[in-house]
Design a protein around this motif. Structure first.
Motif, mmCIF file in Angstrom:
data_model
loop_
_atom_site.group_PDB
_atom_site.id
_atom_site.type_symbol
_atom_site.label_atom_id
_atom_site.label_comp_id
_atom_site.label_asym_id
_atom_site.label_seq_id
_atom_site.Cartn_x
_atom_site.Cartn_y
_atom_site.Cartn_z
ATOM 1 N N LEU A 34 -35.541 19.836 45.389
ATOM 2 C CA LEU A 34 -34.583 20.024 46.482
ATOM 3 C C LEU A 34 -33.924 18.693 46.822
ATOM 4 C CD1 LEU A 34 -36.777 22.279 48.813
ATOM 5 C CD2 LEU A 34 -35.137 23.013 47.065
ATOM 6 N N CYS A 35 -32.605 18.718 46.970
ATOM 7 C CA CYS A 35 -31.884 17.506 47.318
ATOM 8 C C CYS A 35 -30.744 17.833 48.273
ATOM 9 C CB CYS A 35 -31.337 16.816 46.068
ATOM 10 S SG CYS A 35 -30.098 17.779 45.176
ATOM 11 N N SER A 36 -30.239 16.815 48.945
ATOM 12 C CA SER A 36 -29.135 16.961 49.905
ATOM 13 C C SER A 36 -28.043 15.969 49.532
ATOM 14 C CB SER A 36 -29.627 16.694 51.333
ATOM 15 O OG SER A 36 -30.601 17.634 51.725
ATOM 16 N N PRO A 37 -27.145 16.351 48.625
ATOM 17 C CA PRO A 37 -26.131 15.398 48.165
ATOM 18 C C PRO A 37 -24.959 15.215 49.122
ATOM 19 C CG PRO A 37 -25.875 17.486 47.046
ATOM 20 C CD PRO A 37 -27.111 17.609 47.871
ATOM 21 N N THR A 76 -23.618 12.467 56.370
ATOM 22 C CA THR A 76 -24.299 12.585 55.085
ATOM 23 C C THR A 76 -25.808 12.448 55.271
ATOM 24 O OG1 THR A 76 -24.132 10.211 54.609
ATOM 25 C CG2 THR A 76 -22.331 11.627 53.811
ATOM 26 N N ALA A 77 -26.539 12.898 54.239
ATOM 27 C CA ALA A 77 -28.000 12.815 54.247
ATOM 28 C C ALA A 77 -28.433 11.564 53.501
ATOM 29 C CB ALA A 77 -28.589 14.063 53.604
ATOM 30 N N GLY A 78 -28.155 10.418 54.077
ATOM 31 C CA GLY A 78 -28.500 9.158 53.446
ATOM 32 C C GLY A 78 -27.293 8.488 52.819
ATOM 33 N N THR A 79 -27.505 7.286 52.343
ATOM 34 C CA THR A 79 -26.438 6.541 51.683
ATOM 35 C C THR A 79 -26.139 7.176 50.324
ATOM 36 O OG1 THR A 79 -27.942 5.059 50.520
ATOM 37 C CG2 THR A 79 -27.292 4.432 52.767
#
Length: 358
Positions: A34-37, A76-79
């Motif tokens: 699972l990722c959040s791009p 965003t979900a992070g840099t």
């Protein structure tokens, strides 16, 4: 208009890309990463997230969370580097058999120049998502030639109260767990349009209603390889190295927009880019505003924007920002018929039966 089937050239100048490496079919107990791009909604809606993860596990899969997928850095979900890191680690992880995006957004294109496409090529596995995630699908398909799937995401579809809609789950299972050709794709007659605020009102299944039928905008028949995209996201790649090769493609795309003028402008942009000189067929997904699917002028707008294109055109396909939704496995050969009958048949599988390709 002739109903003869349009095909990509079959000689040495055939622009159709080779079939992508097919990962092994998923089996019960396999791991989905699972990722959040893009957006940080996996962090902001914990109840929805937990329900979605539980639904995937109930379907027989295990999950592996990217180390940064729950970060929240505004829109965003992070840099970009952190989001790219998650993709690299999940692709390289030998236990992860497929990767699913949590939700779309606007900024997945920040990752494209950071991705290690050689690493991805060495560890082919299905990346599944839609909306803004199609930037990743298109870039990975173009630069690594790895099989990817435009299909359901974790939060919007698997987080549905009462579980993932049966058509959506069945189509995903058919795509990622069955090594036989997908065959005829059924078009569901229902559509979910109701919005229930996440983690506040989404404690019951949303109401379904009758959808506008699939509509023939231009008659004909064609055979080509599938490419799926969100129209807005696709156009953000114009003029970049991540723009896909479309010669011989059957382009299935959708937009969350609801303005007919904007849709005509975007389709005209595709004509200016030469897209209609390359593809063999066009399929438009259901609009989020169902009135758009029934607009009498839709056919005229598409005909004007795609002037000179001789292939078949359908609208109202169940893909992208709609529920329930089908899957689009990139590179799979398919036939499309638009006339007295409307039929999409996928001639290839998205996965293979043998052991996982290292």
């Amino acid at each position: 208009m002739s109903s003869s089937t349009r095909r990509a050239p079959a000689d040495e100048s055939d622009p159709s890309p080779p079939a992508p490496p097919r990962p092994a079919a998923l089996r019960p107990g396999d791991v989905i990463g699972l990722c959040s791009p893009s957006m940080p909604h996996a962090a902001r809606f914990p109840r929805r997230r937990a329900r979605a993860v539980g639904a995937l596990e109930a379907a027989g899969y295990r999950v592996r969370e990217g180390r940064n997928w729950l970060k929240d850095t505004g829109h965003t979900a992070g840099t970009p580097e952190e989001r790219a890191q998650d993709l690299h680690e999940l692709f390289a992880d030998g236990e992860v058999r497929a990767i699913m995006t949590s939700i779309g957004g606007y900024n997945a294109n920040q990752l494209l120049e950071l991705l290690d496409y050689e690493l991805i090529r060495r560890h082919p596995k299905l990346l599944i998502g839609y909306s803004d995630a199609t930037a990743l699908l298109l870039a990975i398909w173009t630069r690594a030639r790895v099989g990817v799937v435009m299909g359901p995401q974790l939060l919007p579809q698997w987080g549905e109260s009462g579980g993932c809609l049966s058509y959506t789950e069945a189509m995903l299972e058919r795509t990622v767990a069955d090594s036989r050709p997908l065959g005829d794709i059924p078009f569901p007659e229902e559509q979910v349009l109701e919005f229930l605020a996440w983690d506040r009102d989404d404690e019951r299944p949303r109401r379904q209603e009758r959808a506008a039928p699939v509509r023939v905008l231009r008659e004909g028949a064609a055979e080509g390889f599938l490419i799926g995209a969100n129209l807005d996201t696709l156009l953000r790649l114009a003029g970049t190295d991540f723009w896909p090769e479309l010669g011989g493609a059957m382009l299935l795309m959708e937009t969350a927009g609801g303005d007919i003028g904007e849709v005509e402008a975007q389709l005209t942009h595709l004509r200016h880019l030469g897209v209609f000189d390359q593809i063999v067929a066009l399929g438009l997904g259901r609009f989020t505003d169902p009135a758009m699917d029934r607009l009498p002028e839709l056919a005229a707008v598409v005909d004007r924007a795609a002037r000179g294109f001789r292939g078949p055109i359908l609208s109202g396909l169940p893909l992208g920002h709609t529920d329930p939704m089908m899957c689009v496995p990139f590179g799979a050969r398919a036939t499309l018929y638009a006339g007295e009958r409307q039929r999409l048949t996928v001639l290839d599988p998205a996965v293979r039966e043998e052991g996982f390709m290292p």
